[in-house]
Design an enzyme around this catalytic site. Structure first.
Site, PDB file in Angstrom:
ATOM      1  N   ASP A 145      -0.184   5.184   0.852  1.00  0.00           N
ATOM      2  CA  ASP A 145      -0.456   5.995   1.862  1.00  0.00           C
ATOM      3  C   ASP A 145      -0.342   5.519   3.258  1.00  0.00           C
ATOM      4  O   ASP A 145      -1.165   4.434   3.606  1.00  0.00           O
ATOM      5  CB  ASP A 145      -1.843   6.922   1.502  1.00  0.00           C
ATOM      6  CG  ASP A 145      -1.877   7.655   0.268  1.00  0.00           C
ATOM      7  OD1 ASP A 145      -1.207   8.694   0.070  1.00  0.00           O
ATOM      8  OD2 ASP A 145      -2.412   6.908  -0.645  1.00  0.00           O
TER       9      ASP A 145
ATOM     10  N   ASP B 288       0.948  -1.217   0.239  1.00  0.00           N
ATOM     11  CA  ASP B 288      -0.093   0.013  -0.074  1.00  0.00           C
ATOM     12  C   ASP B 288       0.984   1.342   0.021  1.00  0.00           C
ATOM     13  O   ASP B 288       2.228   1.056   0.238  1.00  0.00           O
ATOM     14  CB  ASP B 288      -0.866   0.028   1.204  1.00  0.00           C
ATOM     15  CG  ASP B 288      -1.762   1.111   1.299  1.00  0.00           C
ATOM     16  OD1 ASP B 288      -2.444   1.661   0.262  1.00  0.00           O
ATOM     17  OD2 ASP B 288      -1.917   1.823   2.325  1.00  0.00           O
TER      18      ASP B 288
END
Length: 468
Positions: free
Chosen positions: A36, A34
């Protein structure tokens, strides 16, 4: 200890020490991250994260980046990765490592609208989503501000609609308005019009503990108003992983998912039979893991990572040492509530090389005989109870929506969204053909779907409701 080393639920989620990381990395080819809260916060890289990813690249590991953010194109994300020091391909290959919901939504619509003359979508989203859709030949209308037209409901319903709109796509849209909602509902009353949501994230965390409403809030508004269910593209939907797998040729047993959210990243990994690592630089905490681990609800109890790290910079000590070390991990460094050692590390040390999960044989999460009905409750609320599956629903998998009722701000708000999208009709894509991708399914996959002759399954088709 024997039970823990056998891979029982109580063996999961231990700190990823340097020794365990060496054993794990020796057993995997691909790491999916991922972005952020894992690689960066805003425009600032997590300290040590760029160095960790560069070291992983230097060791020959294949990296992929999976994000629910629909506000950037693949190329924009690739540029940010390079700007913040993470490296990655440039030029014509820029963005090939990035799988965002804007890009994957475009792949889905290219598949679903194949053969339609001049396909068009009404888009509640931004310029990036529009650009990705138009890149695959789907024209877009609706992007940007759209104020109310006229003085009341009659005038709003008389506002002209674009012809030949085949889909309503809901992404992150800071210009979301009542007029847009009204138009979306009108389009969805037309026969055959698809409803697609990029993701169901209810909150977008910002710095200093602040947050704003996420795309999931907009998707739910359109669903409620239209009495339709959206086909969801992003995590934890399996479709976004299948986009990666289609282009990368991934072996799930030799793949790791690294993320900061239990309800999207870790749930995706668990669903797809990947090894999972939770990093504590983003949304979820060890307290959230403990809540899931101790829950009486099987759906929540499943969403526990194999390992956790303070940040992905914790990979650096292992990468600076020998990657050929197969020594046992040593003393357990369990979570504060006393979990034992993690099976993947023990398996790697023993040379078995098998994933804790069932890989391609993994069943969709909602095949559990029970599911939570209040997982959206705040963390200080009483433990949600499990409700038995409803016999009147397909496959006996519980209420069709599967939504957890209550405050949608909780970490577990995605569980219901993942569960309720378990029943999908079949599509017949050509394996490995670009853009023809198998979205999430509710059944058990063979480890080699092609060898088994199984058709890849497509997402459930939303059926329009009659106008009242």
């Amino acid at each position: 200890m024997a039970a823990a080393e056998a891979g029982g639920d109580d063996a999961r989620c231990v700190r990823l020490s340097a020794e365990r990381a060496q054993a794990l990395l020796a057993d995997v080819d691909t790491l999916l991250f991922d972005c952020d809260g894992v690689l960066w916060r805003g425009e600032t890289a997590v300290p040590g994260a760029p160095e960790a990813l560069k070291a992983l690249r230097a060791r020959g590991k294949r990296l992929g980046f999976i994000t629910n953010n629909s506000s950037k194109t693949r190329q924009a994300y690739a540029e940010k990765l390079r700007r913040l020091g993470f490296g990655g391909p440039a030029g014509s290959g820029a963005g090939l490592e990035v799988f965002g919901t804007a890009y994957c939504t475009a792949l889905y619509l290219r598949q679903r609208l194949a053969g339609a003359p001049a396909p068009k979508a009404y888009v509640l989203g931004g310029e990036a989503l529009k650009a990705e859709l138009e890149a695959v030949g789907v024209a877009c209308v609706g992007v940007g501000p759209e104020p109310l037209q006229g003085e009341g409901p009659r005038a709003w319903l008389d506002a002209p609609l674009e012809p030949d709109v085949r889909a309503v796509v809901v992404g992150f849209d800071p210009h979301f308005s009542y007029m847009k909602l009204t138009k979306a509902v009108r389009y969805l009353q037309q026969p055959g019009c698809l409803l697609v949501g990029t993701n169901m994230d209810n909150r977008l965390p910002l710095e200093n503990g602040r947050f704003i409403a996420g795309t999931g809030c907009l998707v739910r508004a359109v669903e409620m108003a239209s009495q339709r269910q959206a086909d969801i593209i992003g995590k934890p939907s399996r479709f976004i992983f299948d986009c990666v797998s289609q282009e990368y040729g991934i072996n799930p047993e030799r793949t790791v998912m690294v993320g900061d959210r239990l309800d999207t990243d870790i749930l995706l990994g668990v669903t797809c039979g990947l090894k999972t690592i939770l990093t504590l630089t983003g949304v979820s905490t060890l307290g959230d893991v403990k809540s899931n681990q101790e829950s009486d609800c099987m759906s929540k109890k499943t969403v526990v990572p194999d390992f956790y790290v303070d940040s992905i910079a914790d990979f650096l000590p292992a990468l600076q040492g020998s990657t050929d070390c197969n020594m046992p991990p040593g003393e357990d460094q369990a979570l504060p509530w006393g979990l034992g050692s993690c099976w993947p590390a023990a398996a790697a040390a023993a040379g078995t090389g098998h994933c804790r999960g069932c890989g391609w044989g993994a069943s969709w999460l909602c095949s559990q005989p029970s599911q939570a009905t209040a997982a959206d409750a705040p963390s200080d609320s009483p433990e949600p109870q499990c409700a038995p599956a409803q016999p009147n629903c397909p496959g006996g998998r519980g209420p069709e929506r599967g939504d957890h009722q209550g405050d949608s701000s909780s970490e577990q708000s995605q569980l219901g969204s993942a569960v309720r999208r378990a029943e999908w009709p079949r599509l017949l894509p050509t394996p490995r053909a670009p853009g023809l991708l198998p979205p999430p399914d509710g059944g058990t996959r063979p480890r080699d779907p092609a060898a088994a002759g199984e058709h890849l399954r497509g997402p459930r088709v939303s059926q329009p409701q009659p106008a009242h």
